[in-house]
Enzyme design. Sequence first.
Site, PDB file in Angstrom:
ATOM      1  NE  ARG A 167       0.759 -10.829 -19.973  1.00 29.61           N
ATOM      2  CZ  ARG A 167       0.356 -11.200 -21.199  1.00 29.61           C
ATOM      3  NH1 ARG A 167      -0.934 -11.228 -21.500  1.00 29.61           N
ATOM      4  NH2 ARG A 167       1.227 -11.548 -22.120  1.00 29.61           N
ATOM      5  CE1 TYR A 211      -5.253   4.900  -0.942  1.00 29.45           C
ATOM      6  CE2 TYR A 211      -5.453   4.451  -3.276  1.00 29.45           C
ATOM      7  CZ  TYR A 211      -4.680   4.554  -2.148  1.00 29.45           C
ATOM      8  OH  TYR A 211      -3.339   4.303  -2.217  1.00 29.45           O
ATOM      9  CG  ASP A 216     -13.053   0.322  -2.633  1.00 27.53           C
ATOM     10  OD1 ASP A 216     -12.878  -0.522  -1.730  1.00 27.53           O
ATOM     11  OD2 ASP A 216     -12.122   0.963  -3.149  1.00 27.53           O
ATOM     12  CE  LYS A 251      -4.682  -0.156   1.283  1.00 29.09           C
ATOM     13  NZ  LYS A 251      -5.666   0.691   0.631  1.00 29.09           N
TER      14      LYS A 251
HETATM   15  C1  LIG Z   1      -5.759   1.322  -0.590  1.00 33.26           C
HETATM   16  C2  LIG Z   1      -7.059   1.445  -1.230  1.00 33.26           C
HETATM   17  C3  LIG Z   1      -7.198   1.266  -2.613  1.00 33.26           C
HETATM   18  C4  LIG Z   1      -6.001   0.995  -3.499  1.00 33.26           C
HETATM   19  O1  LIG Z   1      -5.451  -0.246  -3.214  1.00 33.26           O
HETATM   20  P1  LIG Z   1      -3.894  -0.628  -3.440  1.00 33.26           P
HETATM   21  O2  LIG Z   1      -3.832  -2.063  -3.068  1.00 33.26           O
HETATM   22  O3  LIG Z   1      -3.092   0.285  -2.571  1.00 33.26           O
HETATM   23  O4  LIG Z   1      -3.597  -0.376  -4.881  1.00 33.26           O
HETATM   24  C5  LIG Z   1      -8.471   1.338  -3.151  1.00 33.26           C
HETATM   25  N1  LIG Z   1      -9.550   1.582  -2.384  1.00 33.26           N
HETATM   26  C6  LIG Z   1      -9.452   1.763  -1.049  1.00 33.26           C
HETATM   27  C7  LIG Z   1     -10.675   2.022  -0.254  1.00 33.26           C
HETATM   28  C8  LIG Z   1      -8.214   1.702  -0.431  1.00 33.26           C
HETATM   29  O5  LIG Z   1      -8.114   1.895   0.882  1.00 33.26           O
END
Ligand SMILES: *Cc1c(COP(=O)(O)O)cnc(C)c1O
Length: 385
Positions: A53, A105, A177, A202
């Site tokens: 962890r 998101y 982000d 992604k």
């Molecule tokens: C999908 C997404 C998230 C969240 O990510 P997860 O891996 O699904 O928890 C955060 N920011 C953006 C821009 C996303 O597309």
Amino acid sequence: MREFQEKLHRDTNIVRGAEYFEPLTGALAAPIYQSASFRHPGLGESTGFDYSRVCNPTRSIVEKTLALLEHGKYALAFATGMGAISAMVKIFMPGDHIIISDDLYGGTYRLFHDYYARYGFLFSFVDTSDFSKIEAAARPETKAIFIETPSNPMMKVSDIQRCAEFIHKRGGVLVSDNTFCTPYFQNPLDLGADFVIHSGTKYLAGHNDTLSGFIVHSNETHREKLLDIQKSEGAALSPFDAFLTLRGLKTLALRMEKHQANAAQVAQWLRAQRHVEKVFYTGLSDHPQYALSKKQARGHNGMISFYFKDEADVAKLLKNVKLILFAESLGGVESLVTYPLVQTHSAIPEAIRLSTGVNERLVRLSIGIENPDDLIADLAQAMGA
Ligand SMILES: *Cc1c(COP(=O)(O)O)cnc(C)c1O
């Protein structure tokens, strides 16, 4: 090693990562250290690994790789993108105010609005692509700006450098982000951002077969705190998912070029369709922030949103697509179609949703790396174009 790697090209670092082989065996692929715990040689002695962890060798490789690719000193890997965002918010205190993109998101909105707001964190959701809205929202207790650029699903672009300068003058930090652009196309830390967030689920991992999340930074003030949050919350990335993310990451440069080329073709085609009212793609030269995209990013991704003229066409498209899959998520090799209203953005209240443009006629496409002619043919038959 890092000094040597910093002189290499971006695509070289993407494919080779931070570690070229494992010192113990010479293994080229990152070994999956599927061990919860690590033996101590003696009292006060450690191999550097105690408990997974806190720290795990496979996870360390992907963390070093993300730090290298995003030009940060440090990276922390989490089980999901939301795990990373949740940890990020914890460097702030109740009473701190954060200005955040209103088009983002849906899960991020839900986490901030439904949970952290309850514990006394203050948020203003504004259109961060309009700088005057940021200025108007700033208060003495504003500690951060959190942007998603390009934003999800309206593809708005916020000025990273300008946001960074503004918040730094006020003693705060910028969190960016970078899920949509990836470090192949954009490096927010180079433009002044303090923290970069990724949903590695992604484009980074890119194959719709794993989830992961990252925080990348060079911030000495919050370094220890972030490590402590990662250790204390327990949402760190598992060794197998670290391996899958590293495995997927190797082809990021190739994939992003293909996503971009395919999406440019699909966006142009969509624009000419009689059922389509408007197309949102950062690579179209009449995108409202096209010049800014060119300035701060090296390319465009595979994300396109568009409005149908008629709501009835949405259900028709979602039912009839054969090659493109009607599914949540984005950034994978397979093309997906999403209906933000009921999927990714269902958590956002109607008033905010409509003000940002997420209406019942909006459809989002994540364009994969298939042959673009097949994708266009599938859209054409599904739309009755
Ligand atoms: C999908 C997404 C998230 C969240 O990510 P997860 O891996 O699904 O928890 C955060 N920011 C953006 C821009 C996303 O597309």
